[in-house]
Design a protein around this motif. Structure first.
Motif, PDB file in Angstrom:
ATOM      1  N   ASP A  50      11.677 -12.395  -2.627  1.00 16.59           N
ATOM      2  CA  ASP A  50      12.141 -13.153  -2.212  1.00 16.59           C
ATOM      3  C   ASP A  50      12.249 -11.333  -1.134  1.00 16.59           C
ATOM      4  OD1 ASP A  50      14.331 -11.209  -3.023  1.00 16.59           O
ATOM      5  OD2 ASP A  50      15.707 -12.350  -0.763  1.00 16.59           O
ATOM      6  N   ILE A  51      11.777 -10.598  -0.898  1.00 12.11           N
ATOM      7  CA  ILE A  51      11.525  -9.569   0.133  1.00 12.11           C
ATOM      8  C   ILE A  51      10.152  -8.670  -0.140  1.00 12.11           C
ATOM      9  CG2 ILE A  51      12.395  -7.004   0.704  1.00 12.11           C
ATOM     10  CD1 ILE A  51      15.332  -7.522  -0.518  1.00 12.11           C
ATOM     11  N   ILE A  52      10.040  -8.641  -1.648  1.00 12.66           N
ATOM     12  CA  ILE A  52       8.203  -7.650  -1.401  1.00 12.66           C
ATOM     13  C   ILE A  52       6.861  -9.004  -1.647  1.00 12.66           C
ATOM     14  CG2 ILE A  52       6.981  -6.542  -3.034  1.00 12.66           C
ATOM     15  CD1 ILE A  52       9.673  -5.431  -3.789  1.00 12.66           C
ATOM     16  N   ARG A  53       6.374  -8.741  -0.859  1.00 14.68           N
ATOM     17  CA  ARG A  53       5.722  -9.876  -0.886  1.00 14.68           C
ATOM     18  C   ARG A  53       4.195  -9.236  -1.710  1.00 14.68           C
ATOM     19  NH1 ARG A  53       1.740 -11.786   3.721  1.00 14.68           N
ATOM     20  NH2 ARG A  53       3.211 -11.019   5.054  1.00 14.68           N
ATOM     21  N   THR A  54       3.519  -9.927  -2.734  1.00 16.32           N
ATOM     22  CA  THR A  54       2.437  -9.065  -3.183  1.00 16.32           C
ATOM     23  C   THR A  54       0.549  -9.629  -2.499  1.00 16.32           C
ATOM     24  OG1 THR A  54       2.052 -10.815  -5.181  1.00 16.32           O
ATOM     25  CG2 THR A  54       3.391  -8.092  -5.031  1.00 16.32           C
ATOM     26  N   GLU A  55      -0.198  -8.844  -2.148  1.00 18.81           N
ATOM     27  CA  GLU A  55      -1.376  -9.259  -1.676  1.00 18.81           C
ATOM     28  C   GLU A  55      -2.481  -7.792  -1.897  1.00 18.81           C
ATOM     29  OE1 GLU A  55      -0.196 -10.115   2.429  1.00 18.81           O
ATOM     30  OE2 GLU A  55      -1.247  -8.795   2.542  1.00 18.81           O
ATOM     31  N   VAL A  56      -3.278  -8.748  -2.692  1.00 13.32           N
ATOM     32  CA  VAL A  56      -4.805  -8.657  -2.953  1.00 13.32           C
ATOM     33  C   VAL A  56      -5.905  -7.775  -1.948  1.00 13.32           C
ATOM     34  CG1 VAL A  56      -6.992  -8.229  -4.230  1.00 13.32           C
ATOM     35  CG2 VAL A  56      -5.352  -9.590  -5.457  1.00 13.32           C
ATOM     36  N   PHE A  57      -5.922  -6.364  -1.804  1.00 16.99           N
ATOM     37  CA  PHE A  57      -5.937  -5.355  -1.168  1.00 16.99           C
ATOM     38  C   PHE A  57      -7.153  -4.185  -0.755  1.00 16.99           C
ATOM     39  CE2 PHE A  57      -6.998  -4.218   3.285  1.00 16.99           C
ATOM     40  CZ  PHE A  57      -7.970  -5.388   4.178  1.00 16.99           C
ATOM     41  N   ASP A  58      -8.047  -3.764  -0.226  1.00 16.52           N
ATOM     42  CA  ASP A  58      -8.552  -2.809  -1.042  1.00 16.52           C
ATOM     43  C   ASP A  58      -7.958  -1.980   1.294  1.00 16.52           C
ATOM     44  OD1 ASP A  58      -9.798  -0.373  -0.904  1.00 16.52           O
ATOM     45  OD2 ASP A  58     -11.627  -1.234  -1.474  1.00 16.52           O
ATOM     46  N   ALA A  59      -7.140  -0.919   0.397  1.00 17.42           N
ATOM     47  CA  ALA A  59      -6.792  -0.519   1.080  1.00 17.42           C
ATOM     48  C   ALA A  59      -7.657   0.244   2.368  1.00 17.42           C
ATOM     49  CB  ALA A  59      -5.732   1.586   0.715  1.00 17.42           C
ATOM     50  N   GLY A  60      -9.054   0.407   1.136  1.00 19.70           N
ATOM     51  CA  GLY A  60      -9.968   1.735   2.363  1.00 19.70           C
ATOM     52  C   GLY A  60     -10.802   1.259   3.462  1.00 19.70           C
ATOM     53  N   ASN A  61     -10.816  -0.060   3.752  1.00 19.43           N
ATOM     54  CA  ASN A  61     -10.209  -1.023   4.098  1.00 19.43           C
ATOM     55  C   ASN A  61      -9.569  -1.338   5.723  1.00 19.43           C
ATOM     56  OD1 ASN A  61     -13.525  -1.917   2.595  1.00 19.43           O
ATOM     57  ND2 ASN A  61     -12.046  -3.820   1.567  1.00 19.43           N
ATOM     58  N   PHE A  62     -10.051  -1.582   6.621  1.00 20.36           N
ATOM     59  CA  PHE A  62      -8.950  -1.684   8.142  1.00 20.36           C
ATOM     60  C   PHE A  62      -8.750  -3.126   8.218  1.00 20.36           C
ATOM     61  CE2 PHE A  62      -8.197  -2.745  12.181  1.00 20.36           C
ATOM     62  CZ  PHE A  62      -6.580  -2.518  12.650  1.00 20.36           C
ATOM     63  N   ASP A  63      -7.551  -3.827   8.198  1.00 19.53           N
ATOM     64  CA  ASP A  63      -6.987  -5.218   8.005  1.00 19.53           C
ATOM     65  C   ASP A  63      -6.324  -5.418   9.848  1.00 19.53           C
ATOM     66  OD1 ASP A  63      -5.960  -7.816   8.241  1.00 19.53           O
ATOM     67  OD2 ASP A  63      -4.291  -7.002   6.332  1.00 19.53           O
ATOM     68  N   SER A 123      -6.970  -4.854  -6.749  1.00 22.15           N
ATOM     69  CA  SER A 123      -7.242  -5.373  -8.067  1.00 22.15           C
ATOM     70  C   SER A 123      -6.417  -6.558  -8.442  1.00 22.15           C
ATOM     71  CB  SER A 123      -7.782  -4.504  -9.193  1.00 22.15           C
ATOM     72  OG  SER A 123      -6.848  -4.335  -9.558  1.00 22.15           O
ATOM     73  N   GLU A 124      -6.281  -7.421  -9.153  1.00 21.54           N
ATOM     74  CA  GLU A 124      -5.373  -8.755  -8.815  1.00 21.54           C
ATOM     75  C   GLU A 124      -5.064  -8.511 -10.199  1.00 21.54           C
ATOM     76  OE1 GLU A 124      -3.143 -12.046  -9.019  1.00 21.54           O
ATOM     77  OE2 GLU A 124      -4.966 -11.851  -8.284  1.00 21.54           O
ATOM     78  N   LYS A 125      -5.602  -7.334 -11.227  1.00 23.05           N
ATOM     79  CA  LYS A 125      -4.765  -6.929 -12.103  1.00 23.05           C
ATOM     80  C   LYS A 125      -3.809  -6.043 -12.136  1.00 23.05           C
ATOM     81  CE  LYS A 125      -5.590  -3.726 -16.468  1.00 23.05           C
ATOM     82  NZ  LYS A 125      -6.458  -3.357 -17.321  1.00 23.05           N
ATOM     83  N   LYS A 126      -3.527  -5.101 -10.655  1.00 18.81           N
ATOM     84  CA  LYS A 126      -2.259  -4.536 -10.404  1.00 18.81           C
ATOM     85  C   LYS A 126      -1.977  -5.279  -9.111  1.00 18.81           C
ATOM     86  CE  LYS A 126      -4.992  -0.014 -10.134  1.00 18.81           C
ATOM     87  NZ  LYS A 126      -5.772   1.206  -9.174  1.00 18.81           N
ATOM     88  N   THR A 127      -2.089  -5.914  -8.261  1.00 14.69           N
ATOM     89  CA  THR A 127      -0.858  -6.457  -8.599  1.00 14.69           C
ATOM     90  C   THR A 127      -0.469  -7.594  -9.348  1.00 14.69           C
ATOM     91  OG1 THR A 127      -3.009  -8.537  -6.968  1.00 14.69           O
ATOM     92  CG2 THR A 127      -1.860  -6.877  -5.586  1.00 14.69           C
ATOM     93  N   GLN A 128      -0.915  -8.371  -9.900  1.00 15.54           N
ATOM     94  CA  GLN A 128      -0.164  -8.948 -10.778  1.00 15.54           C
ATOM     95  C   GLN A 128       0.736  -7.953 -11.598  1.00 15.54           C
ATOM     96  OE1 GLN A 128      -0.454 -11.659 -11.391  1.00 15.54           O
ATOM     97  NE2 GLN A 128       1.931 -11.822 -12.455  1.00 15.54           N
ATOM     98  N   LEU A 129       1.049  -6.867 -11.912  1.00 17.25           N
ATOM     99  CA  LEU A 129       1.972  -5.645 -12.230  1.00 17.25           C
ATOM    100  C   LEU A 129       2.912  -5.503 -11.396  1.00 17.25           C
ATOM    101  CD1 LEU A 129       2.504  -3.747 -14.937  1.00 17.25           C
ATOM    102  CD2 LEU A 129       0.984  -1.990 -13.739  1.00 17.25           C
TER     103      LEU A 129
END
Length: 440
Positions: free
Chosen positions: A315-328, A297-303
């Protein structure tokens, strides 16, 4: 009638009504600092010791607690808590406040409340205060959890999960690229904070020093200059273990590598990614690194973003909204390190989240283990050959831990289990499970 107790009662009623899944913090904002701290402590005691309190109440009341009106039941639990554990509150004051509170919330039952509490005081005066009669009341856990622990973990010290035995210390991870632990040990006393070195436990049994501190005499860490400047991150010692174990295992197998890509599939609020980033910053051999920190969720990634921005790690950590139950498919075979710190029942963190004691059900553990399997099936393809995966939870159940280890090995014949450990909750650490795998 004390307004603080009215606020506490409103919150307890909302917690009970909503299955102990209720954020009550906003209701405390109108209280002054002293009253807010008192309210928070009373709420915590009533929720932590609810099974014990209900058992106690059943011994002093002719009417079973389950048959009482919710307001009456919680008023009595509050008053008994104050009598048993709040030395600053005279017994008669606790009784009188409970009676006045009952007059506001229920009709014609103040006499019942007064009678139950006076009877309790008579027992106390005789040295005959009710004691827990069942394991459920003694350990303040549902009986199915206690039975499961006794069967699965006969060496577990169940007394360690009883609430009320520790202080309100705060554990922090030191961001050593900004200031070392020794520097903070010298500066924090100037802020009125008692600080002591902490040892991060490890799967092998040896501990890491110089990376964490335990802080005492602190009420709001956000006001500390050392916190605001990004020198530290609040985190329990147990939850520091996954990144430590993953990185040390990867480095042992890849001593000459200068680049690393890591994927943290359920990252919020960002602790494991932050730990890994701190380790990378302190490794002079690493020239290029990226950590992909995802949550659904956007709320969790915003945290996560808020934490990494304060710590200077964007510069090291890049955040993304993505449901881990889905394969990318874009991440297949991309990860040198895969962090799978997955949603769980949370039975290892009852020291901090006492409401878990009152809401956990057998069905929750079954559904969570199914969710964990789905996330693992989707995420494991991200790991490179030769890469390291750490699977971790903050719980203590075979279904979510040892059985999930077996599931991983059965589904992935090219995985080797390098090490694992079940950490049990006590007054110093959360309960935690960590298993480290290598893809061969």
């Amino acid at each position: 009638m004390n307004n603080t107790r009215r606020t506490v009662l409103d919150i307890l009623l909302s917690l009970e009504k909503n299955g102990f899944r209720y954020d009550h913090s906003h209701k405390l904002e109108d209280l002054n600092e002293r009253d807010r701290q008192y309210a928070e402590r009373l709420i915590r005691v009533v929720t932590e010791r609810r099974y014990e309190l209900l058992d106690c109440l059943s011994q002093v009341s002719s009417l079973p607690p389950a048959k009482m009106k919710p307001a009456v039941r919680n008023i009595l639990l509050m008053a008994i808590s104050e009598i048993r554990w709040f030395d600053s509150v005279p017994d008669r004051a606790a009784v009188n406040e409970a009676v006045e509170l009952s007059k506001r919330y229920v009709k014609n039952l103040s006499g019942f409340v007064n009678g139950v509490l006076r009877g309790y005081l008579r027992m106390k005066d005789k040295g005959e205060e009710p004691e827990p009669r069942t394991d459920e009341a003694r350990y303040n856990m549902p009986s199915f959890v206690i039975d499961m622990w006794k069967s699965a973990y006969p060496d577990m010290d169940l007394d360690g999960i009883i609430p009320g035995g520790g202080d309100d210390a705060t554990t922090v991870r030191v961001m050593r690229y900004i200031a070392g632990a020794d520097d903070l040990l010298q500066s924090l006393p100037n802020e009125g904070i008692l600080a002591e070195p902490a040892i991060i436990p490890s799967v092998s049994g040896t501990g890491e020093t110089g990376k964490a501190l335990i802080l005492h005499n602190i009420h709001d860490i956000s006001h500390l200059p050392e916190f605001r400047s990004g020198n530290m991150y609040v985190q329990d010692l147990s939850s520091m273990i996954p990144a430590e174990e993953a990185y040390s295992s990867w480095r042992e197998c890849n001593k000459e590598k200068k680049e690393l890509t890591a994927i943290d599939v359920c990252a919020s609020p960002g602790g494991k990614s932050i730990d890994l980033a701190e380790l990378l910053r302190m490794d002079p051999g690493i020239k290029k690194a990226e950590i992909i920190a995802r949550d659904k969720s956007e709320k969790k990634t915003q945290l996560i973003k808020e934490n990494i921005n304060r710590l200077g790690l964007s510069d090291i950590i890049r955040t993304e909204v993505f449901d881990a139950g889905n394969f990318d498919p874009t991440l297949r075979d991309k990860a040198d390190i895969l962090i799978a710190d997955l949603p769980c029942s949370g039975l290892g963190v009852v020291r901090h989240k006492s409401e878990i004691r009152n809401r956990i059900k057998k069905s929750d553990i079954i559904s969570l283990s199914e969710l964990q399997q789905n996330i693992l099936k989707a995420s494991i393809p991200y790991l490179k050959t030769g890469g390291i995966m750490v699977y971790s939870t903050c719980t203590v159940t075979p279904d979510e831990n040892q059985n999930m280890r077996d599931f991983i090995l059965e589904e992935n014949k090219n995985f080797n289990l390098i090490k694992e450990r079940q950490f049990f909750p006590d007054m110093d650490h959360d309960g935690f499970y960590v298993a480290v795998f290598k893809k061969i």
